[in-house]
Design an enzyme around this catalytic site. Structure first.
Site, PDB file in Angstrom:
ATOM      1  N   SER A 143      36.640  12.992  17.775  1.00 20.37           N
ATOM      2  CA  SER A 143      36.406  11.928  16.783  1.00 20.37           C
ATOM      3  C   SER A 143      37.761  11.622  16.183  1.00 20.37           C
ATOM      4  O   SER A 143      38.679  12.456  16.284  1.00 20.37           O
ATOM      5  CB  SER A 143      35.473  12.473  15.699  1.00 20.37           C
ATOM      6  OG  SER A 143      35.560  11.682  14.525  1.00 20.37           O
ATOM      7  N   TYR A 156      32.787  19.494  10.437  1.00 20.32           N
ATOM      8  CA  TYR A 156      32.792  18.528  11.553  1.00 20.32           C
ATOM      9  C   TYR A 156      34.217  18.322  12.058  1.00 20.32           C
ATOM     10  O   TYR A 156      34.491  18.437  13.252  1.00 20.32           O
ATOM     11  CB  TYR A 156      32.188  17.209  11.074  1.00 20.32           C
ATOM     12  CG  TYR A 156      32.133  16.130  12.124  1.00 20.32           C
ATOM     13  CD1 TYR A 156      31.219  16.199  13.179  1.00 20.32           C
ATOM     14  CD2 TYR A 156      32.985  15.026  12.075  1.00 20.32           C
ATOM     15  CE1 TYR A 156      31.161  15.202  14.142  1.00 20.32           C
ATOM     16  CE2 TYR A 156      32.931  14.029  13.034  1.00 20.32           C
ATOM     17  CZ  TYR A 156      32.011  14.120  14.062  1.00 20.32           C
ATOM     18  OH  TYR A 156      31.961  13.132  15.021  1.00 20.32           O
TER      19      TYR A 156
HETATM   20  N1  LIG Z   1      29.009   7.290  16.344  1.00 24.78           N
HETATM   21  C1  LIG Z   1      30.258   7.461  15.911  1.00 24.78           C
HETATM   22  O1  LIG Z   1      30.784   6.613  15.147  1.00 24.78           O
HETATM   23  C2  LIG Z   1      31.056   8.652  16.345  1.00 24.78           C
HETATM   24  C3  LIG Z   1      32.352   8.766  15.863  1.00 24.78           C
HETATM   25  C4  LIG Z   1      33.119   9.869  16.254  1.00 24.78           C
HETATM   26  C5  LIG Z   1      32.603  10.806  17.130  1.00 24.78           C
HETATM   27  N2  LIG Z   1      31.311  10.664  17.575  1.00 24.78           N
HETATM   28  C6  LIG Z   1      30.800  11.715  18.486  1.00 24.78           C
HETATM   29  O2  LIG Z   1      30.119  11.108  19.566  1.00 24.78           O
HETATM   30  C7  LIG Z   1      29.150  12.023  20.085  1.00 24.78           C
HETATM   31  C8  LIG Z   1      27.824  11.308  20.297  1.00 24.78           C
HETATM   32  O3  LIG Z   1      27.291  10.965  19.029  1.00 24.78           O
HETATM   33  P1  LIG Z   1      26.478   9.623  18.766  1.00 24.78           P
HETATM   34  O4  LIG Z   1      27.290   8.828  17.838  1.00 24.78           O
HETATM   35  O5  LIG Z   1      25.998   9.040  20.031  1.00 24.78           O
HETATM   36  O6  LIG Z   1      25.279  10.226  17.873  1.00 24.78           O
HETATM   37  P2  LIG Z   1      23.701  10.362  18.121  1.00 24.78           P
HETATM   38  O7  LIG Z   1      23.125   9.025  18.440  1.00 24.78           O
HETATM   39  O8  LIG Z   1      23.192  11.083  16.921  1.00 24.78           O
HETATM   40  O9  LIG Z   1      23.592  11.288  19.408  1.00 24.78           O
HETATM   41  C9  LIG Z   1      23.878  12.667  19.345  1.00 24.78           C
HETATM   42  C10 LIG Z   1      23.386  13.334  20.609  1.00 24.78           C
HETATM   43  O10 LIG Z   1      23.754  14.727  20.537  1.00 24.78           O
HETATM   44  C11 LIG Z   1      22.591  15.510  20.809  1.00 24.78           C
HETATM   45  N3  LIG Z   1      22.549  16.768  20.090  1.00 24.78           N
HETATM   46  C12 LIG Z   1      22.749  16.995  18.767  1.00 24.78           C
HETATM   47  N4  LIG Z   1      22.526  18.279  18.474  1.00 24.78           N
HETATM   48  C13 LIG Z   1      22.162  18.890  19.642  1.00 24.78           C
HETATM   49  C14 LIG Z   1      21.786  20.207  20.000  1.00 24.78           C
HETATM   50  N5  LIG Z   1      21.726  21.208  19.098  1.00 24.78           N
HETATM   51  N6  LIG Z   1      21.484  20.474  21.290  1.00 24.78           N
HETATM   52  C15 LIG Z   1      21.527  19.509  22.218  1.00 24.78           C
HETATM   53  N7  LIG Z   1      21.864  18.225  21.942  1.00 24.78           N
HETATM   54  C16 LIG Z   1      22.174  17.929  20.671  1.00 24.78           C
HETATM   55  C17 LIG Z   1      21.439  14.634  20.322  1.00 24.78           C
HETATM   56  O11 LIG Z   1      20.241  15.059  20.953  1.00 24.78           O
HETATM   57  P3  LIG Z   1      19.018  15.734  20.158  1.00 24.78           P
HETATM   58  O12 LIG Z   1      18.115  14.611  19.893  1.00 24.78           O
HETATM   59  O13 LIG Z   1      18.534  16.736  21.095  1.00 24.78           O
HETATM   60  O14 LIG Z   1      19.551  16.342  18.869  1.00 24.78           O
HETATM   61  C18 LIG Z   1      21.879  13.253  20.760  1.00 24.78           C
HETATM   62  O15 LIG Z   1      21.514  13.043  22.111  1.00 24.78           O
HETATM   63  C19 LIG Z   1      29.095  13.186  19.082  1.00 24.78           C
HETATM   64  O16 LIG Z   1      29.833  14.279  19.604  1.00 24.78           O
HETATM   65  C20 LIG Z   1      29.767  12.630  17.840  1.00 24.78           C
HETATM   66  O17 LIG Z   1      30.382  13.631  17.061  1.00 24.78           O
HETATM   67  C21 LIG Z   1      30.546   9.618  17.197  1.00 24.78           C
END
Ligand SMILES: NC(=O)c1ccc[n+]([C@@H]2O[C@H](COP(=O)([O-])OP(=O)(O)OC[C@H]3O[C@@H](n4cnc5c(N)ncnc54)[C@H](OP(=O)(O)O)[C@@H]3O)[C@@H](O)[C@H]2O)c1
Length: 266
Positions: A143, A156
């Site tokens: 991130s 985080y």
């Molecule tokens: N969106 C942003 O602006 C942003 C910015 C910087 C970095 N990121 C990074 O991008 C990545 C994807 O996030 P996203 O934005 O797409 O968020 P999201 O829509 O909340 O998706 C998160 C994913 O991670 C899975 N996950 C969370 N906890 C888990 C666990 N204990 N075991 C297995 N799977 C788990 C969730 O599945 P479950 O339903 O099983 O929990 C979901 O599929 C993350 O690493 C996040 O830190 C996102």
């Protein structure tokens, strides 16, 4: 989608939502054989259903990133079924919305387990299979807060910064094994990340942050990631103008601390 990914076996975590879901769909559309993982069987079934009729294929493999006890067996099973793993995209993760003085240590550990240990455990389980198959490509998702500290995201930010150390070392140690390594660095992407972010009580924040709302779409994020992967980039920036913060932190640190220091609790 580049046809270099057609027929490739691509394992994607975080596949039930947001960036991971968009990547699953893009890879299946491009003819890849995708292994879609998260801890949400209904979410994975929905994503798989939405991929039916596309050129590639998808199978759901359920596992919890915070419980990696059976991960070696799981990886061996996937290799047995699919023949190999060409690419591992570690996308799954969880965020935080809590002051560090209010964050109990168990919560620091929980975020670290999911974002860091879960990710490296799967990577370590897949790596020997890739090496014996002659190579592969592994990506982890950091991130912009993996490049600097940020209010309400102490654990985080720390978990994401740790990924940089691990994955840069992976790249250096396994260059001669033809292991390519990319670290994905998103800024703001329109996903449910802030809804699921953990508060000091370990509950879901349950609110969509303004920043998230104004981020790039998941489809755009997937395009940026796939372009970076196809060019074998060590770091893949994802997002828009908010990525300027990386530049400001590096070249104008006093300005960075002035801006980030004004962030208020939600
Ligand atoms: N969106 C942003 O602006 C942003 C910015 C910087 C970095 N990121 C990074 O991008 C990545 C994807 O996030 P996203 O934005 O797409 O968020 P999201 O829509 O909340 O998706 C998160 C994913 O991670 C899975 N996950 C969370 N906890 C888990 C666990 N204990 N075991 C297995 N799977 C788990 C969730 O599945 P479950 O339903 O099983 O929990 C979901 O599929 C993350 O690493 C996040 O830190 C996102």
């Amino acid at each position: 989608m580049k046809d270099i990914f057609t027929g490739k076996v691509v394992w994607i975590t975080g596949a039930s939502s947001g960036i991971g879901e968009a990547l699953v769909k893009a890879f299946v559309r491009g003819g890849s054989r995708v292994i879609a993982s998260s801890n949400d069987s209904a979410g994975l079934a929905r994503v798989a259903g939405e991929c039916s009729g596309l050129q590639g294929s998808v199978i759901a493999v359920l596992f919890d990133l915070s419980d990696t006890s059976g991960i070696d067996v799981l990886a061996a099973d996937v290799v047995h079924r699919e023949g190999r793993i060409d690419m591992l995209l570690n996308i799954g993760g969880i965020s935080q919305r809590a002051m560090l003085k209010e964050t109990p240590l168990w919560l620091d550990r929980k975020i670290m387990e999911i974002n860091y240990f879960g990710t490296i455990a799967l990577t370590k389980a897949v790596l020997p299979h890739m090496i014996s198959a002659g190579g592969g490509h592994i990506a982890a998702t950091s991130s912009i807060s993996g490049r600097f500290g940020f209010p309400y995201r102490s654990a985080y930010s720390a978990s994401k910064q740790a990924l940089h150390g691990f994955f840069e070392t992976l790249l250096l140690e396994h260059r001669n094994d033809n292991i390519r390594v990319s670290v994905i660095i998103p800024g703001r992407v329109q996903t449910a990340i802030s809804l699921h972010a953990l508060t000091a009580a370990g509950k879901e924040h349950g609110r969509m942050d303004e920043g998230q709302k104004g981020g790039v779409t998941t489809e755009r994020a997937a395009e940026q990631i796939i372009r970076g992967l196809s060019r074998n980039r060590r770091e893949i920036l994802v997002g828009s103008t908010e990525l300027l913060m990386l530049w400001i932190r590096k070249y104008l640190p006093p300005l960075f601390f002035r801006i980030a220091g004004k962030i208020k609790p939600m």
